[in-house]
Design a protein around this motif. Structure first.
Motif, mmCIF file in Angstrom:
data_model
loop_
_atom_site.group_PDB
_atom_site.id
_atom_site.type_symbol
_atom_site.label_atom_id
_atom_site.label_comp_id
_atom_site.label_asym_id
_atom_site.label_seq_id
_atom_site.Cartn_x
_atom_site.Cartn_y
_atom_site.Cartn_z
ATOM 1 N N ILE A 31 0.820 -1.202 0.000
ATOM 2 C CA ILE A 31 0.000 0.000 0.000
ATOM 3 C C ILE A 31 0.859 1.259 0.000
ATOM 4 O O ILE A 31 0.423 2.330 -0.429
ATOM 5 C CB ILE A 31 -0.951 -0.021 1.219
ATOM 6 C CG1 ILE A 31 -2.089 0.976 1.016
ATOM 7 C CG2 ILE A 31 -0.194 0.266 2.512
ATOM 8 C CD1 ILE A 31 -3.191 0.853 2.045
ATOM 9 N N GLU A 32 2.089 1.125 0.436
ATOM 10 C CA GLU A 32 2.994 2.270 0.467
ATOM 11 C C GLU A 32 3.389 2.729 -0.933
ATOM 12 O O GLU A 32 3.883 3.845 -1.106
ATOM 13 C CB GLU A 32 4.259 1.923 1.264
ATOM 14 C CG GLU A 32 3.995 1.528 2.707
ATOM 15 C CD GLU A 32 3.276 2.610 3.495
ATOM 16 O OE1 GLU A 32 3.538 3.804 3.222
ATOM 17 O OE2 GLU A 32 2.444 2.275 4.356
ATOM 18 N N ASN A 33 3.151 1.899 -1.944
ATOM 19 C CA ASN A 33 3.512 2.258 -3.318
ATOM 20 C C ASN A 33 2.571 3.286 -3.929
ATOM 21 O O ASN A 33 2.747 3.681 -5.084
ATOM 22 C CB ASN A 33 3.533 1.009 -4.202
ATOM 23 C CG ASN A 33 4.671 0.065 -3.856
ATOM 24 O OD1 ASN A 33 5.667 0.482 -3.261
ATOM 25 N ND2 ASN A 33 4.530 -1.198 -4.206
ATOM 26 N N ILE A 34 1.572 3.725 -3.196
ATOM 27 C CA ILE A 34 0.637 4.727 -3.686
ATOM 28 C C ILE A 34 1.365 5.994 -4.115
ATOM 29 O O ILE A 34 0.925 6.709 -5.026
ATOM 30 C CB ILE A 34 -0.422 5.057 -2.605
ATOM 31 C CG1 ILE A 34 -1.493 6.000 -3.154
ATOM 32 C CG2 ILE A 34 0.249 5.654 -1.378
ATOM 33 C CD1 ILE A 34 -2.365 5.416 -4.209
ATOM 34 N N ARG A 35 2.505 6.255 -3.500
ATOM 35 C CA ARG A 35 3.270 7.474 -3.816
ATOM 36 C C ARG A 35 3.682 7.507 -5.279
ATOM 37 O O ARG A 35 3.842 8.583 -5.860
ATOM 38 C CB ARG A 35 4.504 7.544 -2.910
ATOM 39 C CG ARG A 35 5.363 8.796 -3.100
ATOM 40 C CD ARG A 35 4.631 10.034 -2.596
ATOM 41 N NE ARG A 35 5.470 11.219 -2.683
ATOM 42 C CZ ARG A 35 5.561 11.997 -3.752
ATOM 43 N NH1 ARG A 35 4.883 11.708 -4.837
ATOM 44 N NH2 ARG A 35 6.318 13.083 -3.749
ATOM 45 N N SER A 36 3.817 6.341 -5.908
ATOM 46 C CA SER A 36 4.292 6.291 -7.288
ATOM 47 C C SER A 36 3.265 6.831 -8.287
ATOM 48 O O SER A 36 3.617 7.151 -9.424
ATOM 49 C CB SER A 36 4.664 4.852 -7.665
ATOM 50 O OG SER A 36 3.518 4.015 -7.660
ATOM 51 N N VAL A 37 1.995 6.916 -7.898
ATOM 52 C CA VAL A 37 0.967 7.408 -8.822
ATOM 53 C C VAL A 37 0.416 8.766 -8.398
ATOM 54 O O VAL A 37 -0.520 9.285 -9.007
ATOM 55 C CB VAL A 37 -0.192 6.391 -8.963
ATOM 56 C CG1 VAL A 37 0.321 5.111 -9.593
ATOM 57 C CG2 VAL A 37 -0.860 6.117 -7.629
ATOM 58 N N LEU A 38 0.990 9.345 -7.333
ATOM 59 C CA LEU A 38 0.584 10.668 -6.883
ATOM 60 C C LEU A 38 1.733 11.653 -7.068
ATOM 61 O O LEU A 38 2.904 11.276 -6.998
ATOM 62 C CB LEU A 38 0.174 10.641 -5.407
ATOM 63 C CG LEU A 38 -1.048 9.790 -5.036
ATOM 64 C CD1 LEU A 38 -1.238 9.788 -3.522
ATOM 65 C CD2 LEU A 38 -2.305 10.308 -5.727
ATOM 66 N N MET A 39 1.381 12.898 -7.281
ATOM 67 C CA MET A 39 2.414 13.921 -7.458
ATOM 68 C C MET A 39 2.930 14.442 -6.122
ATOM 69 O O MET A 39 3.986 15.077 -6.073
ATOM 70 C CB MET A 39 1.856 15.079 -8.291
ATOM 71 C CG MET A 39 1.460 14.699 -9.705
ATOM 72 S SD MET A 39 0.826 16.102 -10.653
ATOM 73 C CE MET A 39 2.273 17.173 -10.703
ATOM 74 N N HIS A 40 2.184 14.195 -5.049
ATOM 75 C CA HIS A 40 2.564 14.705 -3.731
ATOM 76 C C HIS A 40 2.356 13.628 -2.677
ATOM 77 O O HIS A 40 1.654 12.646 -2.898
ATOM 78 C CB HIS A 40 1.745 15.949 -3.376
ATOM 79 C CG HIS A 40 1.798 17.033 -4.397
ATOM 80 N ND1 HIS A 40 0.941 17.070 -5.475
ATOM 81 C CD2 HIS A 40 2.607 18.117 -4.512
ATOM 82 C CE1 HIS A 40 1.211 18.132 -6.221
ATOM 83 N NE2 HIS A 40 2.213 18.779 -5.660
ATOM 84 N N LYS A 41 2.942 13.842 -1.514
ATOM 85 C CA LYS A 41 2.836 12.884 -0.427
ATOM 86 C C LYS A 41 1.497 13.011 0.298
ATOM 87 O O LYS A 41 0.914 14.082 0.382
ATOM 88 C CB LYS A 41 3.969 13.111 0.588
ATOM 89 C CG LYS A 41 5.371 12.960 0.017
ATOM 90 C CD LYS A 41 6.406 13.334 1.071
ATOM 91 C CE LYS A 41 7.811 13.288 0.497
ATOM 92 N NZ LYS A 41 8.815 13.729 1.499
ATOM 93 N N ILE A 42 1.018 11.904 0.832
ATOM 94 C CA ILE A 42 -0.173 11.907 1.668
ATOM 95 C C ILE A 42 0.216 12.345 3.075
ATOM 96 O O ILE A 42 1.235 11.924 3.612
ATOM 97 C CB ILE A 42 -0.822 10.511 1.694
ATOM 98 C CG1 ILE A 42 -1.425 10.192 0.324
ATOM 99 C CG2 ILE A 42 -1.884 10.407 2.776
ATOM 100 C CD1 ILE A 42 -2.019 8.801 0.225
ATOM 101 N N SER A 43 -0.619 13.193 3.675
ATOM 102 C CA SER A 43 -0.366 13.675 5.031
ATOM 103 C C SER A 43 -1.538 13.278 5.925
ATOM 104 O O SER A 43 -2.566 12.805 5.436
ATOM 105 C CB SER A 43 -0.208 15.201 5.027
ATOM 106 O OG SER A 43 -1.486 15.835 4.987
ATOM 107 N N PRO A 44 -1.421 13.476 7.228
ATOM 108 C CA PRO A 44 -2.549 13.172 8.124
ATOM 109 C C PRO A 44 -3.794 14.008 7.843
ATOM 110 O O PRO A 44 -4.875 13.671 8.304
ATOM 111 C CB PRO A 44 -1.983 13.496 9.512
ATOM 112 C CG PRO A 44 -0.507 13.327 9.364
ATOM 113 C CD PRO A 44 -0.192 13.807 7.986
ATOM 114 N N LEU A 45 -3.650 15.098 7.057
ATOM 115 C CA LEU A 45 -4.781 15.962 6.746
ATOM 116 C C LEU A 45 -5.416 15.664 5.385
ATOM 117 O O LEU A 45 -6.461 16.227 5.054
ATOM 118 C CB LEU A 45 -4.348 17.434 6.783
ATOM 119 C CG LEU A 45 -3.862 17.979 8.128
ATOM 120 C CD1 LEU A 45 -3.378 19.411 7.972
ATOM 121 C CD2 LEU A 45 -4.978 17.914 9.160
#
Length: 228
Positions: A80-94
């Motif tokens: 599930i950590e590989n989600i970063r590869s398809v997003l332009m930015h990092k996921i945050s707690p917000l």
């Protein structure tokens, strides 16, 4: 507009979270994180991308990523950590997420709903043509597993009902209408809070001795003519 309707209740919940994202950026302008992720497939994704483009015009402080549900489940097939590869930015707690599916059970978007509830917790919203969908069941389950009450404030219904296929003309028109209504609701709500936000930030700046003026970062309500 019925202020007690499920759509307004859900929109208000989303607005509260988006305002927290903008307030965070007022304090830390160099964040490499995403505030809102919108997920869908085919025609639903196209309508979502139009909404994202319009929302960026109205609220340039927000960082918004749109992504195909197919890409989400493909990237997360191993971890599930590989989600970063398809997003332009990092996921945050917000980070907030909106998933779009006419049926509320399109396989890629349904599976992406499960993944997103693991990634961002309770900050997941759904746009669908009908209530009590399988996607909503996933959101409801995420509240239950975390021991939180589900307040029926995570679903937007476009009232097009069940359709024989996702990209029907009625479904697309209804989804576009729902996104347009949501756009104006968000802009009005944020504009209403501008003066309160600005005063609070100025007080905090004064108490810390900072001379940086954050007024240029406060979102303003754009003219309707600025929105396609």
């Amino acid at each position: 507009q019925n202020d007690s309707s499920p759509e307004v209740v859900s929109a208000d919940a989303l607005v509260r979270n988006l305002i927290r994202c903008m307030e965070s950026r007022l304090r830390k302008s160099n964040l490499d994180t995403v505030d809102l992720i919108i997920v869908g497939v085919e025609a639903s994704l196209w309508v979502a991308e139009q909404f994202a483009a319009d929302l960026r015009v109205g609220l340039p402080e927000l960082v918004i990523d749109t992504v195909s549900a197919n890409k989400v489940i493909s990237a997360c097939s191993d971890s599930i950590e590989n989600i970063r590869s398809v997003l332009m930015h990092k996921i945050s707690p917000l980070t907030c997420v909106i998933l779009v599916s006419q049926s509320g059970q399109t396989f890629p978007t349904l599976h992406a709903t499960r993944l997103m509830t693991h990634l961002v917790g309770l900050k997941v919203w759904i746009i669908s043509g009908c209530s009590h969908s399988r996607m909503e069941d996933e959101v409801r389950e995420s509240f239950r597993t975390r021991g939180k009450p589900y307040l029926e404030d995570r679903v937007f219904i476009n009232f097009s009902g069940h359709r024989p296929a996702e990209p029907t003309s009625v479904a697309i028109a209804s989804t576009f209408h729902t996104f347009t209504w949501l756009l104006f609701h968000i802009l009005r709500a944020v504009d209403w809070r501008n003066e309160v936000q600005l005063e609070n930030i100025r007080q905090k700046k004064a108490s810390t001795g900072s001379n940086n003026d954050a007024s240029t970062l406060i979102p303003t309500l754009y003219s309707i003519h600025c929105i396609n």
